[in-house]
Scaffold this motif. Structure first.
Motif, PDB file in Angstrom:
ATOM      1  N   ASN A 118      64.105  18.760  52.484  1.00  0.00           N
ATOM      2  CA  ASN A 118      63.895  17.531  51.720  1.00  0.00           C
ATOM      3  C   ASN A 118      63.942  16.286  52.605  1.00  0.00           C
ATOM      4  O   ASN A 118      63.334  15.270  52.271  1.00  0.00           O
ATOM      5  CB  ASN A 118      64.910  17.438  50.590  1.00  0.00           C
ATOM      6  CG  ASN A 118      64.609  18.416  49.478  1.00  0.00           C
ATOM      7  OD1 ASN A 118      64.095  19.507  49.728  1.00  0.00           O
ATOM      8  ND2 ASN A 118      64.938  18.057  48.256  1.00  0.00           N
TER       9      ASN A 118
ATOM     10  N   PHE B  49      54.858  10.458  47.011  1.00  0.00           N
ATOM     11  CA  PHE B  49      55.567  10.647  45.747  1.00  0.00           C
ATOM     12  C   PHE B  49      57.016  10.989  46.056  1.00  0.00           C
ATOM     13  O   PHE B  49      57.379  11.325  47.182  1.00  0.00           O
ATOM     14  CB  PHE B  49      54.900  11.729  44.886  1.00  0.00           C
ATOM     15  CG  PHE B  49      54.838  13.094  45.511  1.00  0.00           C
ATOM     16  CD1 PHE B  49      53.765  13.446  46.325  1.00  0.00           C
ATOM     17  CD2 PHE B  49      55.834  14.042  45.286  1.00  0.00           C
ATOM     18  CE1 PHE B  49      53.690  14.700  46.894  1.00  0.00           C
ATOM     19  CE2 PHE B  49      55.761  15.307  45.853  1.00  0.00           C
ATOM     20  CZ  PHE B  49      54.688  15.636  46.662  1.00  0.00           C
ATOM     21  N   THR B  50      57.864  10.919  45.020  1.00  0.00           N
ATOM     22  CA  THR B  50      59.282  11.219  45.187  1.00  0.00           C
ATOM     23  C   THR B  50      59.463  12.732  45.216  1.00  0.00           C
ATOM     24  O   THR B  50      59.354  13.411  44.194  1.00  0.00           O
ATOM     25  CB  THR B  50      60.110  10.602  44.045  1.00  0.00           C
ATOM     26  OG1 THR B  50      59.860   9.196  44.014  1.00  0.00           O
ATOM     27  CG2 THR B  50      61.595  10.852  44.272  1.00  0.00           C
TER      28      THR B  50
ATOM     29  N   ASP C 112      64.302  19.739  43.543  1.00  0.00           N
ATOM     30  CA  ASP C 112      65.588  19.103  43.240  1.00  0.00           C
ATOM     31  C   ASP C 112      66.755  20.045  43.483  1.00  0.00           C
ATOM     32  O   ASP C 112      67.803  19.625  43.990  1.00  0.00           O
ATOM     33  CB  ASP C 112      65.612  18.584  41.802  1.00  0.00           C
ATOM     34  CG  ASP C 112      65.419  19.686  40.772  1.00  0.00           C
ATOM     35  OD1 ASP C 112      65.807  19.480  39.608  1.00  0.00           O
ATOM     36  OD2 ASP C 112      64.892  20.742  41.136  1.00  0.00           O
TER      37      ASP C 112
ATOM     38  N   SER D 217      53.622  13.535  50.974  1.00  0.00           N
ATOM     39  CA  SER D 217      53.875  12.099  51.040  1.00  0.00           C
ATOM     40  C   SER D 217      53.261  11.431  49.819  1.00  0.00           C
ATOM     41  O   SER D 217      52.390  11.997  49.158  1.00  0.00           O
ATOM     42  CB  SER D 217      53.296  11.496  52.327  1.00  0.00           C
ATOM     43  OG  SER D 217      51.902  11.673  52.382  1.00  0.00           O
TER      44      SER D 217
ATOM     45  N   ASP E  40      61.847  14.918  45.443  1.00  0.00           N
ATOM     46  CA  ASP E  40      62.833  15.619  44.616  1.00  0.00           C
ATOM     47  C   ASP E  40      62.427  15.707  43.146  1.00  0.00           C
ATOM     48  O   ASP E  40      63.036  16.469  42.387  1.00  0.00           O
ATOM     49  CB  ASP E  40      64.186  14.928  44.719  1.00  0.00           C
ATOM     50  CG  ASP E  40      64.839  15.099  46.074  1.00  0.00           C
ATOM     51  OD1 ASP E  40      65.963  14.619  46.276  1.00  0.00           O
ATOM     52  OD2 ASP E  40      64.213  15.731  46.952  1.00  0.00           O
ATOM     53  N   ASP E  41      61.447  14.939  42.731  1.00  0.00           N
ATOM     54  CA  ASP E  41      61.016  14.932  41.330  1.00  0.00           C
ATOM     55  C   ASP E  41      59.928  15.960  41.036  1.00  0.00           C
ATOM     56  O   ASP E  41      59.409  16.015  39.914  1.00  0.00           O
ATOM     57  CB  ASP E  41      60.478  13.551  40.935  1.00  0.00           C
ATOM     58  CG  ASP E  41      61.571  12.503  40.838  1.00  0.00           C
ATOM     59  OD1 ASP E  41      61.237  11.307  40.802  1.00  0.00           O
ATOM     60  OD2 ASP E  41      62.768  12.894  40.820  1.00  0.00           O
ATOM     61  N   TYR E  42      59.595  16.750  42.041  1.00  0.00           N
ATOM     62  CA  TYR E  42      58.466  17.667  41.888  1.00  0.00           C
ATOM     63  C   TYR E  42      58.841  19.099  42.277  1.00  0.00           C
ATOM     64  O   TYR E  42      59.822  19.344  42.968  1.00  0.00           O
ATOM     65  CB  TYR E  42      57.289  17.212  42.761  1.00  0.00           C
ATOM     66  CG  TYR E  42      56.504  16.086  42.137  1.00  0.00           C
ATOM     67  CD1 TYR E  42      56.978  14.782  42.208  1.00  0.00           C
ATOM     68  CD2 TYR E  42      55.314  16.327  41.475  1.00  0.00           C
ATOM     69  CE1 TYR E  42      56.286  13.746  41.625  1.00  0.00           C
ATOM     70  CE2 TYR E  42      54.601  15.292  40.892  1.00  0.00           C
ATOM     71  CZ  TYR E  42      55.100  14.008  40.974  1.00  0.00           C
ATOM     72  OH  TYR E  42      54.403  12.980  40.388  1.00  0.00           O
TER      73      TYR E  42
ATOM     74  N   ASN F 249      60.451  16.064  53.642  1.00  0.00           N
ATOM     75  CA  ASN F 249      59.447  16.197  52.579  1.00  0.00           C
ATOM     76  C   ASN F 249      58.458  17.321  52.895  1.00  0.00           C
ATOM     77  O   ASN F 249      57.233  17.175  52.751  1.00  0.00           O
ATOM     78  CB  ASN F 249      58.681  14.879  52.364  1.00  0.00           C
ATOM     79  CG  ASN F 249      59.493  13.847  51.614  1.00  0.00           C
ATOM     80  OD1 ASN F 249      60.681  14.047  51.350  1.00  0.00           O
ATOM     81  ND2 ASN F 249      58.886  12.739  51.299  1.00  0.00           N
TER      82      ASN F 249
END
Length: 125
Positions: A74, A27-28, A54, A25, A30-32, A77
């Motif tokens: 996803n 942060f985005t 991603d 939790s 899919d960007d990691y 998360n």
């Protein structure tokens, strides 16, 4: 606030299975990339597996290939580490960590920015 919370550790006999979860939790997702690492007493922290959140590309250390499977949900998360055919040498504290997608292929701890508190896995012989 970035948070990574591991769960699912425990005591299991050799040959058994465990599934670890890493709930992320702050942060985005899919960007990691999310990696699993472990550290046994007196040893350095080592990379076990990683997944690019991603596109789902995965990486494994040679020591766990064919036994461990990393996956992600996803929508939740959450990243999972399914560990089968466990061996006593898999005994360690297991940590999940988040790093940029550019370092997701790497299983080097210093490439990752955020860390969970760890969960103990003990495999008895």
């Amino acid at each position: 606030e970035v948070q990574l919370v591991e769960s699912g550790g425990g005591l299991v006999q050799a040959g058994g299975s465990l599934r670890l979860s890493c709930a992320a939790s702050g942060f985005t997702f899919d960007d990691y990339a999310i990696g699993w690492f472990r550290q046994a007493p007196g040893k350095e922290r080592e990379g076990v597996s990683s997944i690019m959140c991603d596109d789902g590309v995965t990486y494994y250390a040679d020591s766990v290939k064919g036994r461990f499977t990393i996956s992600s949900d996803n929508a939740k998360n959450t990243v999972y580490l399914q560990m089968n055919i466990l061996k006593p040498e898999d005994t360690a504290v297991y940590y999940c960590a988040a790093g940029g997608l550019g370092s997701g292929w790497s299983l080097l701890p210093w490439e990752y920015d955020y860390w969970g508190q760890g969960t103990q896995v003990t495999v008895s012989s």
